[in-house]
Structure formats: structure tokens, C-alpha cells
Design a protein around this motif. Structure first.
Motif, PDB file in Angstrom:
ATOM      1  N   VAL A 135      -4.791  13.297   1.154  1.00  0.00           N
ATOM      2  CA  VAL A 135      -4.677  12.844  -0.234  1.00  0.00           C
ATOM      3  C   VAL A 135      -6.002  13.091  -0.955  1.00  0.00           C
ATOM      4  CG1 VAL A 135      -4.296  10.843  -1.728  1.00  0.00           C
ATOM      5  CG2 VAL A 135      -2.974  11.097   0.396  1.00  0.00           C
ATOM      6  N   GLN A 136      -5.931  13.842  -2.047  1.00  0.00           N
ATOM      7  CA  GLN A 136      -7.124  14.162  -2.832  1.00  0.00           C
ATOM      8  C   GLN A 136      -7.224  13.342  -4.119  1.00  0.00           C
ATOM      9  OE1 GLN A 136      -9.451  16.256  -1.673  1.00  0.00           O
ATOM     10  NE2 GLN A 136      -8.203  16.581   0.147  1.00  0.00           N
ATOM     11  N   SER A 137      -6.224  12.515  -4.396  1.00  0.00           N
ATOM     12  CA  SER A 137      -6.161  11.760  -5.651  1.00  0.00           C
ATOM     13  C   SER A 137      -7.242  10.682  -5.716  1.00  0.00           C
ATOM     14  CB  SER A 137      -4.776  11.116  -5.792  1.00  0.00           C
ATOM     15  OG  SER A 137      -4.769  10.199  -6.858  1.00  0.00           O
ATOM     16  N   GLU A 138      -8.128  10.833  -6.676  1.00  0.00           N
ATOM     17  CA  GLU A 138      -9.173   9.836  -6.877  1.00  0.00           C
ATOM     18  C   GLU A 138      -8.584   8.525  -7.391  1.00  0.00           C
ATOM     19  OE1 GLU A 138     -12.536   8.175  -6.244  1.00  0.00           O
ATOM     20  OE2 GLU A 138     -12.263  10.275  -5.743  1.00  0.00           O
ATOM     21  N   LEU A 139      -7.511   8.620  -8.170  1.00  0.00           N
ATOM     22  CA  LEU A 139      -6.835   7.417  -8.659  1.00  0.00           C
ATOM     23  C   LEU A 139      -6.270   6.607  -7.485  1.00  0.00           C
ATOM     24  CD1 LEU A 139      -5.875   5.705 -11.039  1.00  0.00           C
ATOM     25  CD2 LEU A 139      -3.814   7.145 -11.131  1.00  0.00           C
ATOM     26  N   PHE A 140      -5.641   7.282  -6.524  1.00  0.00           N
ATOM     27  CA  PHE A 140      -5.127   6.599  -5.332  1.00  0.00           C
ATOM     28  C   PHE A 140      -6.269   5.919  -4.583  1.00  0.00           C
ATOM     29  CE2 PHE A 140      -4.448   6.737  -0.708  1.00  0.00           C
ATOM     30  CZ  PHE A 140      -3.361   5.870  -0.607  1.00  0.00           C
ATOM     31  N   ILE A 172       0.845  -1.203   0.000  1.00  0.00           N
ATOM     32  CA  ILE A 172       0.000   0.000   0.000  1.00  0.00           C
ATOM     33  C   ILE A 172       0.877   1.248   0.000  1.00  0.00           C
ATOM     34  CG2 ILE A 172      -1.603   1.367   1.414  1.00  0.00           C
ATOM     35  CD1 ILE A 172      -2.913  -1.363   2.193  1.00  0.00           C
ATOM     36  N   TYR A 173       1.932   1.214   0.807  1.00  0.00           N
ATOM     37  CA  TYR A 173       2.831   2.367   0.854  1.00  0.00           C
ATOM     38  C   TYR A 173       3.627   2.514  -0.448  1.00  0.00           C
ATOM     39  CZ  TYR A 173       6.878   5.225   1.758  1.00  0.00           C
ATOM     40  OH  TYR A 173       7.848   6.175   1.641  1.00  0.00           O
ATOM     41  N   SER A 174       4.347   1.464  -0.834  1.00  0.00           N
ATOM     42  CA  SER A 174       5.297   1.599  -1.947  1.00  0.00           C
ATOM     43  C   SER A 174       4.644   1.633  -3.325  1.00  0.00           C
ATOM     44  CB  SER A 174       6.341   0.486  -1.886  1.00  0.00           C
ATOM     45  OG  SER A 174       5.732  -0.766  -2.046  1.00  0.00           O
ATOM     46  N   ALA A 175       3.697   0.760  -3.579  1.00  0.00           N
ATOM     47  CA  ALA A 175       3.117   0.667  -4.912  1.00  0.00           C
ATOM     48  C   ALA A 175       1.943   1.621  -5.125  1.00  0.00           C
ATOM     49  CB  ALA A 175       2.664  -0.764  -5.192  1.00  0.00           C
ATOM     50  N   LEU A 176       1.276   2.018  -4.061  1.00  0.00           N
ATOM     51  CA  LEU A 176       0.127   2.909  -4.229  1.00  0.00           C
ATOM     52  C   LEU A 176       0.441   4.335  -3.775  1.00  0.00           C
ATOM     53  CD1 LEU A 176      -2.673   0.448  -3.055  1.00  0.00           C
ATOM     54  CD2 LEU A 176      -2.008   1.040  -5.392  1.00  0.00           C
ATOM     55  N   TYR A 177       0.812   4.506  -2.514  1.00  0.00           N
ATOM     56  CA  TYR A 177       1.059   5.865  -1.997  1.00  0.00           C
ATOM     57  C   TYR A 177       2.241   6.532  -2.702  1.00  0.00           C
ATOM     58  CZ  TYR A 177       1.964   9.742   1.146  1.00  0.00           C
ATOM     59  OH  TYR A 177       2.185  10.997   1.650  1.00  0.00           O
ATOM     60  N   VAL A 178       3.383   5.866  -2.744  1.00  0.00           N
ATOM     61  CA  VAL A 178       4.561   6.480  -3.371  1.00  0.00           C
ATOM     62  C   VAL A 178       4.321   6.720  -4.854  1.00  0.00           C
ATOM     63  CG1 VAL A 178       6.990   6.121  -3.995  1.00  0.00           C
ATOM     64  CG2 VAL A 178       6.225   5.634  -1.679  1.00  0.00           C
ATOM     65  N   GLU A 179       3.829   5.712  -5.554  1.00  0.00           N
ATOM     66  CA  GLU A 179       3.661   5.828  -7.002  1.00  0.00           C
ATOM     67  C   GLU A 179       2.564   6.808  -7.418  1.00  0.00           C
ATOM     68  OE1 GLU A 179       5.689   4.592  -9.349  1.00  0.00           O
ATOM     69  OE2 GLU A 179       6.899   3.811  -7.703  1.00  0.00           O
ATOM     70  N   LEU A 180       1.457   6.847  -6.668  1.00  0.00           N
ATOM     71  CA  LEU A 180       0.305   7.659  -7.094  1.00  0.00           C
ATOM     72  C   LEU A 180       0.175   8.998  -6.378  1.00  0.00           C
ATOM     73  CD1 LEU A 180      -2.278   4.750  -7.315  1.00  0.00           C
ATOM     74  CD2 LEU A 180      -0.962   5.778  -9.181  1.00  0.00           C
ATOM     75  N   VAL A 181       0.880   9.158  -5.248  1.00  0.00           N
ATOM     76  CA  VAL A 181       0.771  10.410  -4.505  1.00  0.00           C
ATOM     77  C   VAL A 181       2.115  11.134  -4.441  1.00  0.00           C
ATOM     78  CG1 VAL A 181       0.169  11.460  -2.287  1.00  0.00           C
ATOM     79  CG2 VAL A 181      -1.166   9.533  -3.140  1.00  0.00           C
ATOM     80  N   VAL A 182       3.132  10.471  -3.906  1.00  0.00           N
ATOM     81  CA  VAL A 182       4.431  11.123  -3.739  1.00  0.00           C
ATOM     82  C   VAL A 182       5.014  11.558  -5.082  1.00  0.00           C
ATOM     83  CG1 VAL A 182       6.809  10.796  -2.948  1.00  0.00           C
ATOM     84  CG2 VAL A 182       4.908   9.911  -1.587  1.00  0.00           C
ATOM     85  N   LYS A 183       4.912  10.710  -6.083  1.00  0.00           N
ATOM     86  CA  LYS A 183       5.480  11.030  -7.392  1.00  0.00           C
ATOM     87  C   LYS A 183       4.564  11.896  -8.258  1.00  0.00           C
ATOM     88  CE  LYS A 183       8.497   7.012  -7.695  1.00  0.00           C
ATOM     89  NZ  LYS A 183       8.841   5.804  -8.489  1.00  0.00           N
ATOM     90  N   ASN A 184       3.408  12.262  -7.738  1.00  0.00           N
ATOM     91  CA  ASN A 184       2.461  13.093  -8.478  1.00  0.00           C
ATOM     92  C   ASN A 184       2.660  14.554  -8.080  1.00  0.00           C
ATOM     93  OD1 ASN A 184       0.250  14.460  -9.515  1.00  0.00           O
ATOM     94  ND2 ASN A 184      -1.218  12.865  -8.966  1.00  0.00           N
TER      95      ASN A 184
END
Length: 145
Positions: free
Chosen positions: A121-126, A100-112
């Protein structure tokens, strides 16, 4: 077996994300207050465990359980805390929390670049990918709700 809810906190105790699936009982207090109570409890348990452990604990506090649920805890080197509450039948899920942290949070939030750090977090994709991932877990039961 089932998943009740999930919290994501930053190093300062800000709740970055909250999701729930099969939570049967609400806390009866505002969500912001619940987040503060959860983070305070985690902070206290971590401190207690590190002081009382007879061994040097490289992994620290991983989980605890009550008579009704099990709280699973994962903390990253950057201080992000991933907390998932499940029923008692769920075993260790450190790999799930790490995913959840590495593949979802980092990839879809931190790198966005459109997602500001330190805020909810406001990302609907996340949100949608997290929901799909949790629902795909072998211990997620659609019948539990």
C-alpha cells in the motif's frame, strides 16, 4: 497497555502494509524475511488450530500470547489478514481489526483506483488515517515508547 506493530497480508502472503509504534526490539533480519516468517507462523498456527480443535471453530484462530506480547489475528472472507501485536494487558480487539480492514483498508485502498491490488500500500492517506486511528485507541499509550 500499548500497541507494538501491525501487519496486513493478502491471501498469498504478500505483506501489504507494516506499521510499528512501540516496538522495543528489532528482529535483526531484513523486513521482507520477517514478513515471510510471520505469515508462515500464522499459516501454521491456523492449520494446527483447525486440525486440533475439539469443536468446529467458526471464528478460527483469534489470538495467542507469549510471556511478553499478545498477537491478535483477523482474517476476512477474501483472505486479507490483519495482525496486531500488543502488550499482554490488551483484551480481545476483533472489532478494532475489523475496523482497520473495513473502514480504512477497504475504503482508502480497495476502492481507490490508484492503488493496485496485491502490492504494498502506497497511499499516504491510508497510512496517516491508520496511524491516527491506532493512536486514538484506549489501549494505545504514548508513554510506552
Amino acid at each position: 497497555m500499548t500497541v507494538h506493530n501491525l501487519y496486513l497480508f493478502d491471501r498469498n502472503g504478500v505483506c501489504l502494509h507494516y506499521s510499528e509504534w512501540h516496538r522495543k526490539k528489532q528482529a535483526g533480519i531484513p523486513k521482507e524475511e520477517e514478513y515471510k516468517l510471520m505469515y508462515g507462523m500464522l499459516f501454521s498456527i491456523r492449520s494446527f488450530v483447525s486440525k486440533m480443535s475439539p469443536l468446529d471453530m467458526k471464528d478460527g484462530f483469534l489470538s495467542f500470547q507469549t510471556s511478553r506480547y499478545k498477537l491478535h489475528y483477523y482474517e476476512t472472507p477474501t483472505g486479507i489478514k490483519v495482525v496486531m501485536n500488543t502488550d499482554l494487558g490488551v483484551g480481545p480487539i476483533r472489532d478494532v481489526l475489523h475496523h482497520i480492514y473495513s473502514a480504512l483498508y477497504v475504503e482508502l485502498v480497495v476502492k481507490n483506483p490508484l492503488c493496485p491490488m496485491g502490492q504494498t500500500v502506497q497511499s499516504e492517506l491510508f497510512r496517516s488515517r491508520l496511524d491516527s486511528y491506532v493512536r486514538s485507541l484506549p489501549f494505545f499509550s504514548a508513554r510506552a515508547g
